[in-house]
Design a protein around this motif. Sequence first.
Motif, mmCIF file in Angstrom:
data_model
loop_
_atom_site.group_PDB
_atom_site.id
_atom_site.type_symbol
_atom_site.label_atom_id
_atom_site.label_comp_id
_atom_site.label_asym_id
_atom_site.label_seq_id
_atom_site.Cartn_x
_atom_site.Cartn_y
_atom_site.Cartn_z
ATOM 1 N N SER A 134 -13.304 7.342 29.943
ATOM 2 C CA SER A 134 -14.186 6.789 30.971
ATOM 3 C C SER A 134 -15.645 6.798 30.512
ATOM 4 C CB SER A 134 -14.057 7.600 32.268
ATOM 5 O OG SER A 134 -14.650 8.889 32.138
ATOM 6 N N ARG A 135 -15.888 7.301 29.325
ATOM 7 C CA ARG A 135 -17.240 7.446 28.789
ATOM 8 C C ARG A 135 -17.423 6.534 27.569
ATOM 9 N NH1 ARG A 135 -17.069 14.042 29.515
ATOM 10 N NH2 ARG A 135 -17.295 14.000 31.794
ATOM 11 N N PRO A 136 -18.598 6.527 26.970
ATOM 12 C CA PRO A 136 -18.810 5.660 25.808
ATOM 13 C C PRO A 136 -17.809 5.943 24.685
ATOM 14 C CG PRO A 136 -20.917 6.465 26.638
ATOM 15 C CD PRO A 136 -19.846 7.198 27.400
ATOM 16 N N PRO A 137 -17.499 4.928 23.860
ATOM 17 C CA PRO A 137 -16.470 5.058 22.820
ATOM 18 C C PRO A 137 -16.707 6.209 21.853
ATOM 19 C CG PRO A 137 -17.123 2.760 23.081
ATOM 20 C CD PRO A 137 -18.063 3.557 23.916
ATOM 21 N N GLU A 138 -17.958 6.600 21.645
ATOM 22 C CA GLU A 138 -18.225 7.666 20.683
ATOM 23 C C GLU A 138 -17.648 9.015 21.125
ATOM 24 O OE1 GLU A 138 -22.263 6.759 22.736
ATOM 25 O OE2 GLU A 138 -20.573 5.639 21.885
ATOM 26 N N VAL A 139 -17.317 9.147 22.407
ATOM 27 C CA VAL A 139 -16.723 10.407 22.872
ATOM 28 C C VAL A 139 -15.316 10.563 22.287
ATOM 29 C CG1 VAL A 139 -15.999 11.729 24.896
ATOM 30 C CG2 VAL A 139 -18.114 10.398 24.972
ATOM 31 N N ILE A 140 -14.527 9.507 22.329
ATOM 32 C CA ILE A 140 -13.203 9.536 21.692
ATOM 33 C C ILE A 140 -13.369 9.698 20.182
ATOM 34 C CG2 ILE A 140 -11.213 8.093 21.082
ATOM 35 C CD1 ILE A 140 -10.852 9.256 23.793
ATOM 36 N N GLY A 141 -14.383 9.054 19.612
ATOM 37 C CA GLY A 141 -14.640 9.193 18.182
ATOM 38 C C GLY A 141 -14.922 10.641 17.809
ATOM 39 N N ALA A 142 -15.705 11.344 18.631
ATOM 40 C CA ALA A 142 -16.016 12.750 18.363
ATOM 41 C C ALA A 142 -14.759 13.607 18.443
ATOM 42 C CB ALA A 142 -17.058 13.247 19.355
ATOM 43 N N MET A 143 -13.901 13.308 19.419
ATOM 44 C CA MET A 143 -12.645 14.043 19.544
ATOM 45 C C MET A 143 -11.806 13.902 18.281
ATOM 46 S SD MET A 143 -9.637 13.505 22.406
ATOM 47 C CE MET A 143 -10.786 13.585 23.782
ATOM 48 N N MET A 144 -11.750 12.691 17.731
ATOM 49 C CA MET A 144 -10.965 12.466 16.529
ATOM 50 C C MET A 144 -11.601 13.156 15.327
ATOM 51 S SD MET A 144 -8.080 11.032 15.926
ATOM 52 C CE MET A 144 -7.493 12.041 14.564
ATOM 53 N N GLU A 145 -12.921 13.123 15.248
ATOM 54 C CA GLU A 145 -13.617 13.791 14.141
ATOM 55 C C GLU A 145 -13.360 15.290 14.136
ATOM 56 O OE1 GLU A 145 -17.696 12.704 14.531
ATOM 57 O OE2 GLU A 145 -17.356 10.618 13.931
ATOM 58 N N GLU A 146 -13.277 15.880 15.321
ATOM 59 C CA GLU A 146 -12.989 17.318 15.409
ATOM 60 C C GLU A 146 -11.612 17.627 14.851
ATOM 61 O OE1 GLU A 146 -13.507 18.094 19.573
ATOM 62 O OE2 GLU A 146 -15.527 17.252 19.536
ATOM 63 N N HIS A 147 -10.618 16.815 15.191
ATOM 64 C CA HIS A 147 -9.281 17.028 14.645
ATOM 65 C C HIS A 147 -9.267 16.804 13.135
ATOM 66 C CE1 HIS A 147 -8.027 16.433 18.931
ATOM 67 N NE2 HIS A 147 -7.145 17.345 18.602
ATOM 68 N N ASP A 148 -9.983 15.783 12.679
ATOM 69 C CA ASP A 148 -10.067 15.526 11.239
ATOM 70 C C ASP A 148 -10.627 16.741 10.501
ATOM 71 O OD1 ASP A 148 -9.022 12.930 11.198
ATOM 72 O OD2 ASP A 148 -10.981 11.994 11.504
ATOM 73 N N ALA A 149 -11.656 17.372 11.079
ATOM 74 C CA ALA A 149 -12.291 18.520 10.430
ATOM 75 C C ALA A 149 -11.329 19.700 10.320
ATOM 76 C CB ALA A 149 -13.544 18.930 11.206
ATOM 77 N N ILE A 150 -10.536 19.906 11.362
ATOM 78 C CA ILE A 150 -9.547 20.992 11.320
ATOM 79 C C ILE A 150 -8.541 20.748 10.192
ATOM 80 C CG2 ILE A 150 -7.678 22.143 12.571
ATOM 81 C CD1 ILE A 150 -9.189 21.280 15.188
ATOM 82 N N VAL A 151 -8.001 19.537 10.160
ATOM 83 C CA VAL A 151 -6.968 19.228 9.172
ATOM 84 C C VAL A 151 -7.539 19.230 7.763
ATOM 85 C CG1 VAL A 151 -5.298 17.489 8.412
ATOM 86 C CG2 VAL A 151 -5.566 17.986 10.858
ATOM 87 N N GLU A 152 -8.757 18.742 7.604
ATOM 88 C CA GLU A 152 -9.383 18.746 6.279
ATOM 89 C C GLU A 152 -9.535 20.177 5.756
ATOM 90 O OE1 GLU A 152 -10.943 18.143 2.723
ATOM 91 O OE2 GLU A 152 -10.021 16.600 3.990
#
Length: 235
Positions: A190-208
């Motif tokens: 329900s918020r700007p697209p970058e919020v979903i982008g940040a959520m994905m980046e957080e998961h990427d950082a964990i897996v990396e």
Amino acid sequence: MSSDPKPPLPSTEGRLADRAYTGIVRIITEDDLAIGDRLPSEAKLAATFGMSRTIVREALARLASDGITQARLGAGSFVKRRPSARLGTHMPMDALATTLGTYEVRFVLEAEAARLAAQRRSDRQLDAIERALEALRSALLSNASAHDEDWQLHRAIAEATGNAAFLPVFDHLQDEVMRILRAGVDISRSRPPEVIGAMMEEHDAIVEAIRAQDADGAALAMRWHLSQGRKRLMP
């Protein structure tokens, strides 16, 4: 007759603190308190709820831990964040204390799981984690619900610890965690697209970090993700 021990019931104090927690959230939402507004005093809250000040103080401490209120020495407690109105579509208000309370457990459990996964994961387990990550990416970037994919990624990390004791503990939290995951995705979309982008980046950082076998980095990335996830439940 089974001799298996029954799980302990929540203490009376714990149930009362949950009721006080819910009551304070209702005051914030129904009285339309704004961020920075002062809550009624402990004494007034205790009288309103018919509880001791000790119980109210415990509820306020948990609200502060969940990022909803903030205590100021000598001044009382103030609204720090308001729960998103969308939360009510995913969980009853009476479940809010228990559901948000799982974050305290997850900070301990999942940060250590990420640390151990980075140290111990096999190539097969890393492959499962990476497949779960890509499934989550596809779901988040589409109109899919994404909560199942999110759960499966976190569970794959717990499985990669190599310690089977993590999984039953993790699975015990499933109902509450799934409520949070559903709400988090819905609110974020329900918020700007970058919020979903940040959520994905957080998961990427964990897996990396797990991929690089960086144990401290994996634990830190998981704690950051969980802390940000809790914030996303607020406006």
